[in-house]
Design a protein around this motif. Structure first.
Motif, PDB file in Angstrom:
ATOM      1  N   GLN A 422       0.640  -1.265   0.068  1.00  0.00           N
ATOM      2  CA  GLN A 422      -0.054   0.140   0.161  1.00  0.00           C
ATOM      3  C   GLN A 422       0.955   1.271  -0.040  1.00  0.00           C
ATOM      4  OE1 GLN A 422      -3.534   0.459   0.013  1.00  0.00           O
ATOM      5  NE2 GLN A 422      -2.478   2.110  -0.603  1.00  0.00           N
ATOM      6  N   ALA A 423       1.970   1.309   0.732  1.00  0.00           N
ATOM      7  CA  ALA A 423       3.002   2.313   0.618  1.00  0.00           C
ATOM      8  C   ALA A 423       3.331   2.563  -0.604  1.00  0.00           C
ATOM      9  CB  ALA A 423       4.041   2.271   1.768  1.00  0.00           C
ATOM     10  N   GLN A 424       3.839   1.715  -1.337  1.00  0.00           N
ATOM     11  CA  GLN A 424       4.404   2.035  -2.698  1.00  0.00           C
ATOM     12  C   GLN A 424       3.289   2.396  -3.714  1.00  0.00           C
ATOM     13  OE1 GLN A 424       6.718  -1.320  -4.140  1.00  0.00           O
ATOM     14  NE2 GLN A 424       6.866  -2.401  -2.411  1.00  0.00           N
ATOM     15  N   GLU A 430       0.609   9.517  -5.325  1.00  0.00           N
ATOM     16  CA  GLU A 430       0.796  10.909  -4.701  1.00  0.00           C
ATOM     17  C   GLU A 430       1.355  11.621  -6.101  1.00  0.00           C
ATOM     18  OE1 GLU A 430       2.085  13.027  -0.799  1.00  0.00           O
ATOM     19  OE2 GLU A 430       2.787  11.078  -1.051  1.00  0.00           O
ATOM     20  N   GLN A 431       2.371  11.033  -6.448  1.00  0.00           N
ATOM     21  CA  GLN A 431       3.203  11.534  -7.587  1.00  0.00           C
ATOM     22  C   GLN A 431       2.199  11.581  -8.829  1.00  0.00           C
ATOM     23  OE1 GLN A 431       6.536  12.481  -7.715  1.00  0.00           O
ATOM     24  NE2 GLN A 431       5.655  13.367  -9.517  1.00  0.00           N
ATOM     25  N   ARG A 432       1.369  10.761  -9.016  1.00  0.00           N
ATOM     26  CA  ARG A 432       0.330  11.255 -10.063  1.00  0.00           C
ATOM     27  C   ARG A 432      -0.541  12.273  -9.847  1.00  0.00           C
ATOM     28  NH1 ARG A 432      -0.656  11.214 -15.311  1.00  0.00           N
ATOM     29  NH2 ARG A 432      -2.786  10.775 -15.919  1.00  0.00           N
ATOM     30  N   LEU A 433      -0.972  12.411  -8.789  1.00  0.00           N
ATOM     31  CA  LEU A 433      -1.837  13.557  -8.075  1.00  0.00           C
ATOM     32  C   LEU A 433      -0.952  14.881  -8.340  1.00  0.00           C
ATOM     33  CD1 LEU A 433      -4.604  14.792  -7.262  1.00  0.00           C
ATOM     34  CD2 LEU A 433      -3.544  14.612  -4.755  1.00  0.00           C
ATOM     35  N   ASP A 434       0.391  15.190  -7.938  1.00  0.00           N
ATOM     36  CA  ASP A 434       1.155  16.078  -8.131  1.00  0.00           C
ATOM     37  C   ASP A 434       1.054  16.286  -9.621  1.00  0.00           C
ATOM     38  OD1 ASP A 434       1.393  16.235  -5.330  1.00  0.00           O
ATOM     39  OD2 ASP A 434       3.288  15.198  -5.499  1.00  0.00           O
ATOM     40  N   ASP A 450      -6.866  19.300  -0.917  1.00  0.00           N
ATOM     41  CA  ASP A 450      -6.258  18.365   0.312  1.00  0.00           C
ATOM     42  C   ASP A 450      -7.018  17.373   0.724  1.00  0.00           C
ATOM     43  OD1 ASP A 450      -4.383  20.500   0.459  1.00  0.00           O
ATOM     44  OD2 ASP A 450      -5.714  21.812   1.855  1.00  0.00           O
ATOM     45  N   ARG A 451      -8.449  17.234   0.037  1.00  0.00           N
ATOM     46  CA  ARG A 451      -9.018  15.960   0.434  1.00  0.00           C
ATOM     47  C   ARG A 451      -8.648  14.953  -0.083  1.00  0.00           C
ATOM     48  NH1 ARG A 451     -15.616  15.462  -0.628  1.00  0.00           N
ATOM     49  NH2 ARG A 451     -15.956  13.552   0.259  1.00  0.00           N
ATOM     50  N   LEU A 452      -8.233  14.950  -1.539  1.00  0.00           N
ATOM     51  CA  LEU A 452      -7.744  14.031  -2.161  1.00  0.00           C
ATOM     52  C   LEU A 452      -6.478  13.529  -1.457  1.00  0.00           C
ATOM     53  CD1 LEU A 452      -7.864  15.288  -5.911  1.00  0.00           C
ATOM     54  CD2 LEU A 452      -9.223  13.410  -4.833  1.00  0.00           C
ATOM     55  N   ARG A 453      -5.822  14.473  -0.867  1.00  0.00           N
ATOM     56  CA  ARG A 453      -4.491  13.871  -0.256  1.00  0.00           C
ATOM     57  C   ARG A 453      -4.911  13.274   1.042  1.00  0.00           C
ATOM     58  NH1 ARG A 453      -0.143  16.050  -2.872  1.00  0.00           N
ATOM     59  NH2 ARG A 453      -0.579  18.092  -4.043  1.00  0.00           N
ATOM     60  N   THR A 454      -5.868  13.602   1.825  1.00  0.00           N
ATOM     61  CA  THR A 454      -6.378  13.063   3.097  1.00  0.00           C
ATOM     62  C   THR A 454      -6.829  11.785   2.763  1.00  0.00           C
ATOM     63  OG1 THR A 454      -6.862  15.357   3.925  1.00  0.00           O
ATOM     64  CG2 THR A 454      -7.720  13.335   5.047  1.00  0.00           C
ATOM     65  N   VAL A 455      -7.552  11.266   1.914  1.00  0.00           N
ATOM     66  CA  VAL A 455      -8.161  10.057   1.386  1.00  0.00           C
ATOM     67  C   VAL A 455      -6.916   9.088   1.346  1.00  0.00           C
ATOM     68  CG1 VAL A 455      -9.331   8.857  -0.201  1.00  0.00           C
ATOM     69  CG2 VAL A 455     -10.318  11.010   0.600  1.00  0.00           C
TER      70      VAL A 455
END
Length: 530
Positions: A422-424, A430-434, A450-455
């Motif tokens: 899950q960490a990988q 996260e990289q894709r979101l950035d 921020d909500r996307l990052r929180t989820v």
């Protein structure tokens, strides 16, 4: 057409199976016992197994759900023991049981005895899977048993056809039988290979989940029917297609996977329950033709055939397990191996409904109009062997496994592996979101970003939290508490929506929309263990 017997069968078997989940008795055994008891209740109709229904209508979906739940990679890693059991053992059992029955039963022709051997040769896919799930066998043993039970029906049906052709005077030979087996096997695999890619393409290009699941329900029947139409093995065609679709299931959209899992769980539950109940319900049908035999004689024949079936499996399993290990390459690849695993595999040879269905397909007469030799006795011996293996081996297998003390699953290690995976995945997300947010076309207000990052962070931390300390008061992990509180909050929202509907502030259509939204959130926040 009177549908009441069918409804009673489905409802009764489902009720017994549900009760079986709350008692220590394995559900298959409970269902068979219930079927035996109900078969003599006055007014209960005869439930004669029709091979034209069981083989093309019940066997494909049961094989499909077992194969999609299996692992293609694990089966490939265990291909040698699976092949030795699903092909070698079935042919060995056909010959040994047939020869033993020929020597034990006076007047039974060798060809008819080999028909009996082929009928009782294959262990049952449903029984093996049910026991493996319940007792928590080591993954390697479970994979071998599942792989064997997926393929051995094809071997047994081909062996049965060859033996039957010899018994009815069609001049079958062993050389012809080998050719027929190869044609059926290669043809079945070939049909599966031809169908699997276009069927998967359809599954990934039909956009509506309802249509995709309709297609999913049709797939095993299509694969079986096409293969049988060209005189190939329908069993192997179903298994090949199902293994491929299960291996590539991640390419199908999430709505289809969610619906498909629920649909196939229900189908498997209903069919497995009905199949085991049907086995017990065959008793009056089987006994009806035994009037010409002495009770003591047929009892002796039944015990003898059961013992031969049980012993023959051990005679095959241990040499097939340890002789290949004379090779240093095999020893290096498979590591140390104790006697416990082969012992469990040897004892896990429960027979099931496929054996009975094949037996009922034995014709009444041979060429010239003569009755098929000892057909009623063969049906009886098949029935007693199926019941004997389910009762004796089904009851004793779970305590036997506990007695042998196999290493328990390392829950901590499994959770750690899940957390690392899950960490990988979270880092990649996260990289894709950035990258997406860097494009002005994907601009979002800060709270939504921020909500996307929180989820994402919540999903990443949830598995690690299971490794943490439990709450000293409740015994819950942090993750368990979070999910419980989330469910309570969603429940409070649900009650408000229903109250607003009852007060006519919203209509039922809006209620269903709001409840579905909450259901999806609850499914994401609070996933029951599989």
């Amino acid at each position: 057409m009177d549908v009441m017997p069918l409804l009673l069968l489905v409802a009764g078997s489902a009720a017994v199976a549900a009760a079986g989940r709350r008692v220590p008795v394995p559900p298959p055994l409970l269902l068979v016992t219930a079927g035996l008891a109900v078969s003599y209740v006055p007014g209960v109709p005869d439930y004669t197994l029709d091979p034209h229904i069981v083989l093309p209508l019940l066997l494909p979906p049961l094989l499909h759900t077992a194969a999609t739940d299996s692992s293609y990679l694990d089966l490939r890693a265990q291909i040698r023991p699976v092949a030795l059991l699903s092909v070698g053992y079935v042919l060995f059992a056909t010959f040994v049981v047939g020869c033993a029955a020929y020597l034990i039963v006076p007047g039974l022709p060798l060809t008819a005895a080999l028909v009996l051997g082929a009928v009782v040769a294959p262990p049952d896919a449903v029984a093996a899977t049910a026991v493996a799930r319940r007792v928590g066998l080591p993954s390697r043993i479970t994979t071998i048993l599942q792989g064997e039970s997926l393929v051995n029906d094809a071997t047994a049906i081909t062996a049965f056809r060859v033996a039957l052709a010899a018994a009815v005077g069609e001049g079958a030979t062993w050389a012809g039988g080998i050719v027929e087996f190869l044609i059926a096997a290669i043809g079945g695999v070939g049909v599966g290979l031809v169908l699997m890619v276009p069927l998967h393409w359809l599954r990934t290009h039909v956009r509506e989940a309802l249509l995709q699941n309709t297609l999913s329900l049709l797939i095993p029947f299509v694969a079986y029917a096409v293969a049988e139409q060209v005189h190939a093995s329908g069993v192997l065609a179903v298994v090949v297609v199902a293994l491929f679709l299960g291996h590539r299931a991640w390419e199908v959209d999430f709505a289809t996977r969610l619906q498909e899992e629920a649909v196939w769980k229900m189908v498997a539950f209903v069919l497995e329950s009905a199949v085991f109940a049907l086995i017990g319900l065959q008793l009056p049908v089987v006994l009806r033709g035994l009037g010409a035999y002495e009770g003591a004689d047929v009892a002796w024949y039944a015990v003898a055939v059961f013992v031969v079936v049980a012993v023959a499996r051990f005679v095959w399993v241990y040499p097939a397990t340890f002789l290949p290990r004379l090779s240093a390459r095999v020893r290096a690849r498979e590591g140390d191996l104790s006697w416990k695993g082969p012992f469990v595999i040897g004892w896990a040879g429960m027979r099931g409904v496929v054996s009975l269905a094949i037996a009922f397909s034995i014709p009444l007469t041979v060429h010239g109009g003569e009755p098929f030799p000892e057909r009623d006795l063969i049906l009886f011996l098949t029935f007693t062997t199926v019941i004997g293996t389910l009762v004796v081996q089904g009851v004793t297998l779970p305590p036997l496994i506990r007695l042998l003390k196999f290493p328990a699953h390392d829950v901590q290690a499994e959770t750690l592996a899940e957390a690392n995976a899950q960490a990988q995945a979270s880092r990649a997300a996260e990289q894709r979101l950035d990258d997406l947010l860097a494009d002005e076309r994907n601009a979002l207000p800060a709270p939504l970003a921020d909500r996307l990052r929180t989820v994402l962070e919540r999903r990443r931390n949830a598995v690690w939290e299971r490794l943490g300390q439990a709450n000293p008061v409740t015994g819950e992990t942090v993750d368990d508490t979070y999910r419980r509180l989330s469910r309570e909050m969603i429940g409070a929202e649900r009650e408000v929506f229903v109250r607003l509907r009852d007060g006519r502030y919203i209509d039922d259509e809006m209620l269903r929309t709001l409840l579905r939204r909450l259901d999806l959130e609850e499914a994401a926040a609070y996933r029951e263990p599989a």
